[in-house]
Design a protein around this motif. Sequence first.
Motif, PDB file in Angstrom:
ATOM      1  N   LEU A   1       0.850  -1.196  -0.034  1.00 24.02           N
ATOM      2  CA  LEU A   1      -0.102   0.003   0.124  1.00 24.02           C
ATOM      3  C   LEU A   1       0.980   1.331   0.052  1.00 24.02           C
ATOM      4  O   LEU A   1       0.581   2.159  -0.759  1.00 24.02           O
ATOM      5  N   TYR A   2       1.971   1.057   0.866  1.00 22.20           N
ATOM      6  CA  TYR A   2       2.681   2.435   0.837  1.00 22.20           C
ATOM      7  C   TYR A   2       3.686   2.523  -0.175  1.00 22.20           C
ATOM      8  O   TYR A   2       4.227   3.616  -0.534  1.00 22.20           O
ATOM      9  N   GLU A   3       4.023   1.580  -0.874  1.00 16.39           N
ATOM     10  CA  GLU A   3       4.878   1.615  -2.198  1.00 16.39           C
ATOM     11  C   GLU A   3       3.865   2.336  -3.274  1.00 16.39           C
ATOM     12  O   GLU A   3       4.640   2.697  -4.461  1.00 16.39           O
ATOM     13  N   THR A   4       2.565   1.946  -3.403  1.00 13.22           N
ATOM     14  CA  THR A   4       1.769   2.269  -4.493  1.00 13.22           C
ATOM     15  C   THR A   4       0.949   3.453  -4.455  1.00 13.22           C
ATOM     16  O   THR A   4       0.399   4.002  -5.364  1.00 13.22           O
ATOM     17  N   MET A   5       0.735   3.902  -3.144  1.00 12.87           N
ATOM     18  CA  MET A   5      -0.153   5.036  -2.957  1.00 12.87           C
ATOM     19  C   MET A   5       0.757   6.021  -2.172  1.00 12.87           C
ATOM     20  O   MET A   5       1.645   5.888  -1.687  1.00 12.87           O
ATOM     21  N   HIS A   6       0.010   7.104  -2.003  1.00  9.55           N
ATOM     22  CA  HIS A   6       0.257   8.293  -1.111  1.00  9.55           C
ATOM     23  C   HIS A   6      -0.047   7.703   0.282  1.00  9.55           C
ATOM     24  O   HIS A   6      -0.964   7.019   0.514  1.00  9.55           O
ATOM     25  N   PRO A   7       1.022   8.224   1.092  1.00 18.01           N
ATOM     26  CA  PRO A   7       0.762   7.648   2.504  1.00 18.01           C
ATOM     27  C   PRO A   7      -0.493   8.217   3.389  1.00 18.01           C
ATOM     28  O   PRO A   7      -0.962   7.071   4.024  1.00 18.01           O
ATOM     29  N   THR A   8      -1.236   9.209   3.002  1.00 17.39           N
ATOM     30  CA  THR A   8      -2.367   9.375   3.417  1.00 17.39           C
ATOM     31  C   THR A   8      -3.552   8.430   2.975  1.00 17.39           C
ATOM     32  O   THR A   8      -4.225   8.194   3.859  1.00 17.39           O
ATOM     33  N   LEU A   9      -3.418   8.199   1.799  1.00 15.85           N
ATOM     34  CA  LEU A   9      -4.484   7.454   1.204  1.00 15.85           C
ATOM     35  C   LEU A   9      -4.161   5.929   1.527  1.00 15.85           C
ATOM     36  O   LEU A   9      -5.025   5.088   1.830  1.00 15.85           O
ATOM     37  N   ALA A  10      -2.951   5.511   1.787  1.00 16.20           N
ATOM     38  CA  ALA A  10      -2.680   4.103   2.241  1.00 16.20           C
ATOM     39  C   ALA A  10      -3.004   3.948   3.366  1.00 16.20           C
ATOM     40  O   ALA A  10      -3.570   2.918   3.933  1.00 16.20           O
ATOM     41  N   LEU A  11      -2.893   5.010   4.331  1.00 17.36           N
ATOM     42  CA  LEU A  11      -3.590   4.948   5.773  1.00 17.36           C
ATOM     43  C   LEU A  11      -5.004   4.664   5.815  1.00 17.36           C
ATOM     44  O   LEU A  11      -5.585   3.931   6.586  1.00 17.36           O
ATOM     45  N   MET A  12      -5.657   5.688   4.869  1.00 16.25           N
ATOM     46  CA  MET A  12      -7.305   5.351   4.857  1.00 16.25           C
ATOM     47  C   MET A  12      -7.795   3.994   4.307  1.00 16.25           C
ATOM     48  O   MET A  12      -8.495   3.594   4.687  1.00 16.25           O
ATOM     49  N   VAL A  13      -6.870   3.584   3.312  1.00 17.23           N
ATOM     50  CA  VAL A  13      -7.092   2.238   2.821  1.00 17.23           C
ATOM     51  C   VAL A  13      -7.041   1.170   4.090  1.00 17.23           C
ATOM     52  O   VAL A  13      -7.843   0.341   4.141  1.00 17.23           O
ATOM     53  N   GLU A  14      -5.892   1.295   4.832  1.00 13.89           N
ATOM     54  CA  GLU A  14      -5.758   0.339   5.897  1.00 13.89           C
ATOM     55  C   GLU A  14      -6.886   0.371   6.886  1.00 13.89           C
ATOM     56  O   GLU A  14      -7.488  -0.544   7.570  1.00 13.89           O
ATOM     57  N   PHE A  15      -7.414   1.931   7.253  1.00 15.34           N
ATOM     58  CA  PHE A  15      -8.614   1.896   8.015  1.00 15.34           C
ATOM     59  C   PHE A  15      -9.807   1.357   7.564  1.00 15.34           C
ATOM     60  O   PHE A  15     -10.417   0.459   8.320  1.00 15.34           O
ATOM     61  N   ALA A  16     -10.047   1.199   6.226  1.00 10.27           N
ATOM     62  CA  ALA A  16     -11.349   0.780   5.389  1.00 10.27           C
ATOM     63  C   ALA A  16     -11.024  -0.788   5.632  1.00 10.27           C
ATOM     64  O   ALA A  16     -11.998  -1.703   5.743  1.00 10.27           O
ATOM     65  N   ILE A  17      -9.675  -1.400   5.449  1.00  9.80           N
ATOM     66  CA  ILE A  17      -9.501  -2.773   5.419  1.00  9.80           C
ATOM     67  C   ILE A  17      -9.713  -3.402   6.853  1.00  9.80           C
ATOM     68  O   ILE A  17     -10.379  -4.496   7.126  1.00  9.80           O
ATOM     69  N   ILE A  18      -9.301  -2.638   7.815  1.00  9.81           N
ATOM     70  CA  ILE A  18      -9.419  -2.941   9.373  1.00  9.81           C
ATOM     71  C   ILE A  18     -10.853  -2.941   9.812  1.00  9.81           C
ATOM     72  O   ILE A  18     -11.466  -3.925  10.301  1.00  9.81           O
ATOM     73  N   GLY A  19     -11.782  -1.936   9.008  1.00  5.15           N
ATOM     74  CA  GLY A  19     -13.216  -1.835   9.446  1.00  5.15           C
ATOM     75  C   GLY A  19     -13.944  -3.221   8.779  1.00  5.15           C
ATOM     76  O   GLY A  19     -14.837  -3.535   9.682  1.00  5.15           O
TER      77      GLY A  19
END
Length: 358
Positions: free
Chosen positions: A15-33
């Motif tokens: 995620l952090y290699e392919t996306m902006h750090p902020t967007l990657a963090l939001m995607v991680e939040f969504a996955i966790i949810g």
Amino acid sequence: MFSLENITQVVHNWLYETMHPTLALMVEFAIIGVLVIALFAFLGLVLVMMERKVSSWMQLRLGPNRIGPWGWFQTVADTVKLIVKEGMTPNNVDRLLFNLAPILVIIVSMVIMAPLMFAKGFQIWDINIGVLFVSAVSSLSVIGILMAGWASNNKYSLLGAMRSGAQIVSYELSAGLAMLTIVVLTGSLKVSDIIQAQETGWWLFKGHIPAIIAFVIFIIAATAETNRAPFDLAEAESELTAGFHTEYSGMKFALFFLAEYVNIFVVCAIGATLFLGGWMPFHVGNWEQFNHIMDYIPTSIWFFGKTFFLIFVIMWFRWTFPRLRIDQLLNLEWKYLLPISIFNILLVTVIALAGWHF
């Protein structure tokens, strides 16, 4: 070897290699949810089925055996029934609080999941006050219960809510002191530190008498906090109602029902983490060969095995002991468990100050 830690690390790095750090963090939040919601759904199906199978085994009955192989789809059928049922709202209720109560109860159950360590390196939030966080957030569930009873405009709901509120608030004291015993032994509130401190043996076995006393008190208090028999006093025999959720139906009732079983999982996961090492394999001191063999079992298997063992014990209580009266329940807490808990925490504090090592 299969490892949840490796999976999370691979996903995190990608995620952090392919996306902006902020967007990657939001995607991680969504996955966790999504994962937490999926875990809730899974626990609802499995624990209800487990409850029925355990009760049938205890009482020499067949239990569910018609829907699906060996009746395993019975809880799926129950879920579909609750989904298609109409959600009724009685007249003259406080609609805002009435609709908010089940949502609040389920949100509290979700938030408690944050510091739990499901496997080595598999944790949502390794907060440095993890035990305090769990204790503080879990106490908020009583607000949703009181809110449901008050908003229902039903005297039986209100009585059930007041009984449940008194029960939860009372037994939180003993549960908190039992948890504090392990915190004193470990010297940290951080969940990962507590688990790591049990690398040479679980606290239940190497903590001696104080840890055993704390474990027994914690199991009793956890059973009472989750409104489980023999402490299920939200409804009384003379009332034959459902207590604080008498007026709820459909998915609103399902949220209360789901929260009860998820809370059982949460308190048992906390008990497994504090007293039985969480994901830590069964190690014995410096027995390197034995400990190495134990390490071959995945850490997630250790965690869920211990947790479901404690869930089985709590279900065992339900089908073994008769229900207590509300005065007996409160006497057990205030006259027995709380004084013993206070003495136990004083004892373990003296041991820690004296510099005795376990």
